[in-house]
Design an enzyme around this catalytic site. Structure first.
Site, PDB file in Angstrom:
ATOM      1  N   GLU A  79      -0.479  -6.428  18.787  1.00  0.00           N
ATOM      2  CA  GLU A  79      -2.037  -6.196  18.531  1.00  0.00           C
ATOM      3  C   GLU A  79      -2.926  -7.361  18.861  1.00  0.00           C
ATOM      4  O   GLU A  79      -4.248  -7.145  18.942  1.00  0.00           O
ATOM      5  CB  GLU A  79      -1.975  -6.122  17.078  1.00  0.00           C
ATOM      6  CG  GLU A  79      -3.491  -5.260  16.528  1.00  0.00           C
ATOM      7  CD  GLU A  79      -4.196  -6.130  15.894  1.00  0.00           C
ATOM      8  OE1 GLU A  79      -5.473  -5.820  15.577  1.00  0.00           O
ATOM      9  OE2 GLU A  79      -3.761  -7.677  15.987  1.00  0.00           O
ATOM     10  N   CYS A 111       0.384  -1.315  15.689  1.00  0.00           N
ATOM     11  CA  CYS A 111       1.947  -1.750  15.713  1.00  0.00           C
ATOM     12  C   CYS A 111       2.704  -1.043  16.868  1.00  0.00           C
ATOM     13  O   CYS A 111       3.948  -1.058  16.731  1.00  0.00           O
ATOM     14  CB  CYS A 111       2.444  -1.383  13.730  1.00  0.00           C
ATOM     15  SG  CYS A 111       0.950  -2.092  13.605  1.00  0.00           S
ATOM     16  N   HIS A 233       8.245   1.490  10.498  1.00  0.00           N
ATOM     17  CA  HIS A 233       7.724   0.713  10.788  1.00  0.00           C
ATOM     18  C   HIS A 233       7.203  -0.249   9.104  1.00  0.00           C
ATOM     19  O   HIS A 233       6.904   0.381   7.977  1.00  0.00           O
ATOM     20  CB  HIS A 233       6.646   1.117  11.238  1.00  0.00           C
ATOM     21  CG  HIS A 233       5.375   0.056  10.876  1.00  0.00           C
ATOM     22  ND1 HIS A 233       5.287  -0.963  11.224  1.00  0.00           N
ATOM     23  CD2 HIS A 233       3.799   0.226  10.672  1.00  0.00           C
ATOM     24  CE1 HIS A 233       4.008  -1.753  11.329  1.00  0.00           C
ATOM     25  NE2 HIS A 233       3.290  -1.188  10.781  1.00  0.00           N
TER      26      HIS A 233
HETATM   27  N1  CAA Z   1       3.365  -4.874 -11.129  1.00  0.00           N
HETATM   28  C1  CAA Z   1       3.934  -3.748 -10.327  1.00  0.00           C
HETATM   29  N2  CAA Z   1       3.070  -2.785  -9.955  1.00  0.00           N
HETATM   30  C2  CAA Z   1       1.855  -2.924  -9.289  1.00  0.00           C
HETATM   31  C3  CAA Z   1       0.713  -4.312  -9.922  1.00  0.00           C
HETATM   32  C4  CAA Z   1       2.038  -4.507 -10.930  1.00  0.00           C
HETATM   33  N3  CAA Z   1       1.155  -5.783 -12.174  1.00  0.00           N
HETATM   34  N4  CAA Z   1       0.353  -4.281 -10.462  1.00  0.00           N
HETATM   35  C5  CAA Z   1       0.021  -3.383  -9.375  1.00  0.00           C
HETATM   36  N5  CAA Z   1       1.089  -2.516  -8.630  1.00  0.00           N
HETATM   37  C6  CAA Z   1       1.427  -1.407  -7.879  1.00  0.00           C
HETATM   38  C7  CAA Z   1       0.519  -0.640  -7.989  1.00  0.00           C
HETATM   39  O1  CAA Z   1       0.503   0.806  -8.428  1.00  0.00           O
HETATM   40  C8  CAA Z   1       0.636   0.550  -6.535  1.00  0.00           C
HETATM   41  O2  CAA Z   1       1.950   0.994  -6.644  1.00  0.00           O
HETATM   42  P1  CAA Z   1       0.998   2.268  -5.511  1.00  0.00           P
HETATM   43  O3  CAA Z   1       0.855   2.441  -4.329  1.00  0.00           O
HETATM   44  O4  CAA Z   1       3.017   2.855  -5.986  1.00  0.00           O
HETATM   45  O5  CAA Z   1       0.515   3.084  -6.237  1.00  0.00           O
HETATM   46  C9  CAA Z   1       1.190  -0.903  -5.482  1.00  0.00           C
HETATM   47  O6  CAA Z   1       0.942  -2.168  -6.718  1.00  0.00           O
HETATM   48  C10 CAA Z   1      -0.941  -1.477  -4.448  1.00  0.00           C
HETATM   49  O7  CAA Z   1      -1.589  -2.219  -5.559  1.00  0.00           O
HETATM   50  P2  CAA Z   1      -3.116  -0.914  -5.190  1.00  0.00           P
HETATM   51  O8  CAA Z   1      -2.877  -0.013  -5.623  1.00  0.00           O
HETATM   52  O9  CAA Z   1      -4.025  -1.888  -6.106  1.00  0.00           O
HETATM   53  O10 CAA Z   1      -3.200  -1.117  -3.625  1.00  0.00           O
HETATM   54  P3  CAA Z   1      -4.550  -2.907  -3.012  1.00  0.00           P
HETATM   55  O11 CAA Z   1      -5.894  -2.958  -3.595  1.00  0.00           O
HETATM   56  O12 CAA Z   1      -3.756  -3.514  -3.686  1.00  0.00           O
HETATM   57  O13 CAA Z   1      -3.820  -2.491  -1.444  1.00  0.00           O
HETATM   58  C11 CAA Z   1      -2.952  -2.095  -0.275  1.00  0.00           C
HETATM   59  C12 CAA Z   1      -2.282  -2.520  -1.304  1.00  0.00           C
HETATM   60  C13 CAA Z   1      -3.343  -1.426   0.397  1.00  0.00           C
HETATM   61  C14 CAA Z   1      -1.021  -1.884   0.684  1.00  0.00           C
HETATM   62  C15 CAA Z   1      -3.559  -3.411   1.102  1.00  0.00           C
HETATM   63  O14 CAA Z   1      -2.286  -4.710   0.297  1.00  0.00           O
HETATM   64  C16 CAA Z   1      -3.982  -2.991   2.113  1.00  0.00           C
HETATM   65  O15 CAA Z   1      -5.100  -3.022   2.595  1.00  0.00           O
HETATM   66  N6  CAA Z   1      -2.935  -3.640   3.294  1.00  0.00           N
HETATM   67  C17 CAA Z   1      -3.196  -3.372   5.035  1.00  0.00           C
HETATM   68  C18 CAA Z   1      -3.077  -2.116   5.521  1.00  0.00           C
HETATM   69  C19 CAA Z   1      -1.624  -1.431   5.410  1.00  0.00           C
HETATM   70  O16 CAA Z   1      -0.473  -2.510   5.317  1.00  0.00           O
HETATM   71  N7  CAA Z   1      -1.741  -0.042   5.644  1.00  0.00           N
HETATM   72  C20 CAA Z   1      -0.280   0.366   5.659  1.00  0.00           C
HETATM   73  C21 CAA Z   1       0.066   1.488   6.633  1.00  0.00           C
HETATM   74  S1  CAA Z   1      -1.315   0.856   8.364  1.00  0.00           S
HETATM   75  C22 CAA Z   1       0.257   0.453   8.796  1.00  0.00           C
HETATM   76  O17 CAA Z   1       1.802   0.575   8.589  1.00  0.00           O
HETATM   77  C23 CAA Z   1      -0.025  -0.525   9.964  1.00  0.00           C
HETATM   78  C24 CAA Z   1       0.011  -1.822  10.056  1.00  0.00           C
HETATM   79  O18 CAA Z   1       1.093  -2.261  10.251  1.00  0.00           O
HETATM   80  C25 CAA Z   1      -1.215  -2.302   9.663  1.00  0.00           C
END
Ligand code: CAA
Length: 390
Positions: A79, A111, A233
């Protein structure tokens, strides 16, 4: 005839940051990263490491035991390519001193692209069983400082020699495929960092998994219980867990305990947790993590693979682990390499991250950091210069 992986190796940056540093900077509990997304460390490549050096370093060890004269195809899956026109694979082909009677090209679909490389290589090698394909997936995942995606960055490459003399995994014939035009993650040509709709991307990943599985199970007649382990993945390791629970439920396995389901994927997650997202390479680094960390002899066991590339394409396929596969792996070297990496501060990581090469014609030299056998030395007359340190 069996077609599959004859040799495989991975490589990542010598530098990493602990996500506790990022949590401290953001004033959030580090458990959000360690447990919420399942990531502990993140590879942080220095300016003289790029997808070419990562790839060449991964491939160098992979081809040591292979008759390289038989490699007539190099597929470079990425990518994060370094040129809009020339394939990154040609630089790697040169660094590895492969033969001139070889086709070399780059494939892209976020990916997913390395899975396309496998699917194209299997029928090719069935037709020409005396040839070999070098398939390399190499990526640097960048979302940007301060973004929600920042803790899900990483960098690494995996190199696989595919042939009709497989030592490690033989692929099965059938797969299930799914495509839909969505904007869950993308990177316009003018950007160095991906744009992402994080929550939507997770939904699309799951949708693509279920749709791909549906076609796969119809075509192959195989069910969930036919698989001993699953490689997903891994944009972050919790994504693999979420995916697996969804698939088990969809496949009617509600009776499976959480503990049992985790046992089906846990060994695939170790390397990813301490390297981070490696986009096209991540599922195969997960495969290596499984094969090198499992306490069991996995010979004869069937593995399910799910590759996802945002945008989006998903594919579910499968393979069988071959007897004696352990002889072709290097778990001690990999563990030593991962343990000997240098931890850097959040400040140093930002310095690496924001380093940019001046867009002028000239004699630019990248600062020297610790790299493997190959490094990106600089640019002269708009041409990238790589050094082999052999
Ligand atoms: N202790 C333990 N867990 C906690 C916590 C704490 N103190 N605070 C929050 N969490 C948990 C939340 O409950 C959540 O868990 P669930 O998903 O089980 O509900 C998790 O931590 C993530 O927290 P948020 O929901 O608040 O999410 P975020 O705003 O931090 O974003 C994300 C998380 C969406 C993955 C972000 O990092 C992101 O956008 N990443 C890039 C996109 C990505 O990786 N997408 C994956 C699918 S796409 C793909 O696979 C192609 C690719 O490679 C990109």
């Amino acid at each position: 005839m069996k077609i599959g992986i004859e040799a495989i190796n991975f490589y990542t940056s010598h530098y990493y940051i602990d996500l506790k540093c990022l949590a401290e900077d953001r004033n959030v509990p580090f458990s959000k990263f360690y447990h919420g997304i399942g990531q502990e460390k993140m590879a942080a490549p220095p300016p003289d490491e790029d997808v070419i050096t990562l790839a060449a370093n991964a491939a160098f060890a992979a081809i040591q035991s292979v008759d390289t004269k038989k490699i007539d195809t190099v597929i470079f899956a990425t990518e994060s390519g370094i040129d809009q026109s020339k394939s990154g694979g040609i630089y790697v082909h040169h660094l590895l001193q492969l033969g001139k009677n070889c086709r070399v090209f780059e494939v892209k679909q976020a990916c997913y692209s390395a899975a396309a490389g496998i699917q194209l290589s299997v029928p090719y090698l069935t037709l020409y069983p005396d040839r070999k394909v070098l398939l390399i997936a190499s990526d640097i995942a960048r979302y940007g400082i301060g973004s929600a995606g920042e803790p899900t960055q990483g960098a690494g490459a995996v190199a696989m020699v595919l042939s009709a003399q497989p030592n490690i995994v033989a692929f099965d014939k059938d797969s299930g495929i799914f495509t839909e035009d969505v904007m869950d993650f993308w990177r316009p040509n003018y950007r160095d960092e991906a744009l992402v709709d994080g929550k939507f991307s997770i939904k699309m990943y799951i949708k693509a998994l279920i749709e791909s599985w549906q076609q796969f199970s119809e075509r192959s007649g195989r069910g969930f219980a036919d698989f001993y382990r699953f490689c997903y993945h891994l944009p972050f390791s919790r994504m693999g867990e979420k995916a697996h629970i969804h698939l088990a439920k969809y496949a009617g396995k509600e009776e499976y305990s959480n503990e049992f389901m985790m046992s089906q994927i846990i060994d695939t997650l170790y390397y990813n947790k301490i390297i981070g997202n490696t986009y096209a390479a991540s599922m195969y680094i997960g495969l290596l993590s499984l094969l090198e960390n499992s306490d069991e002899d996995l010979a004869g066991k069937r593995i399910g693979f799910f590759s996802y590339g945002s945008g989006c394409v998903g594919e579910f396929f499968s393979g069988e682990v071959l007897p004696g596969y352990q002889k072709f792996l290097a778990p001690e070297q990999h563990t030593k390499f991962l343990n000997n990496r240098t931890e850097i501060s959040y400040e140093k990581y930002k310095e690496f991250f924001t380093y940019s090469i001046p867009e002028v014609d000239g004699d630019h030299r990248t600062p020297k950091n610790e790299t493997g056998l190959f490094r990106f030395a600089g640019i002269s007359e708009h041409k990238r210069i790589y050094q082999g340190l052999l």
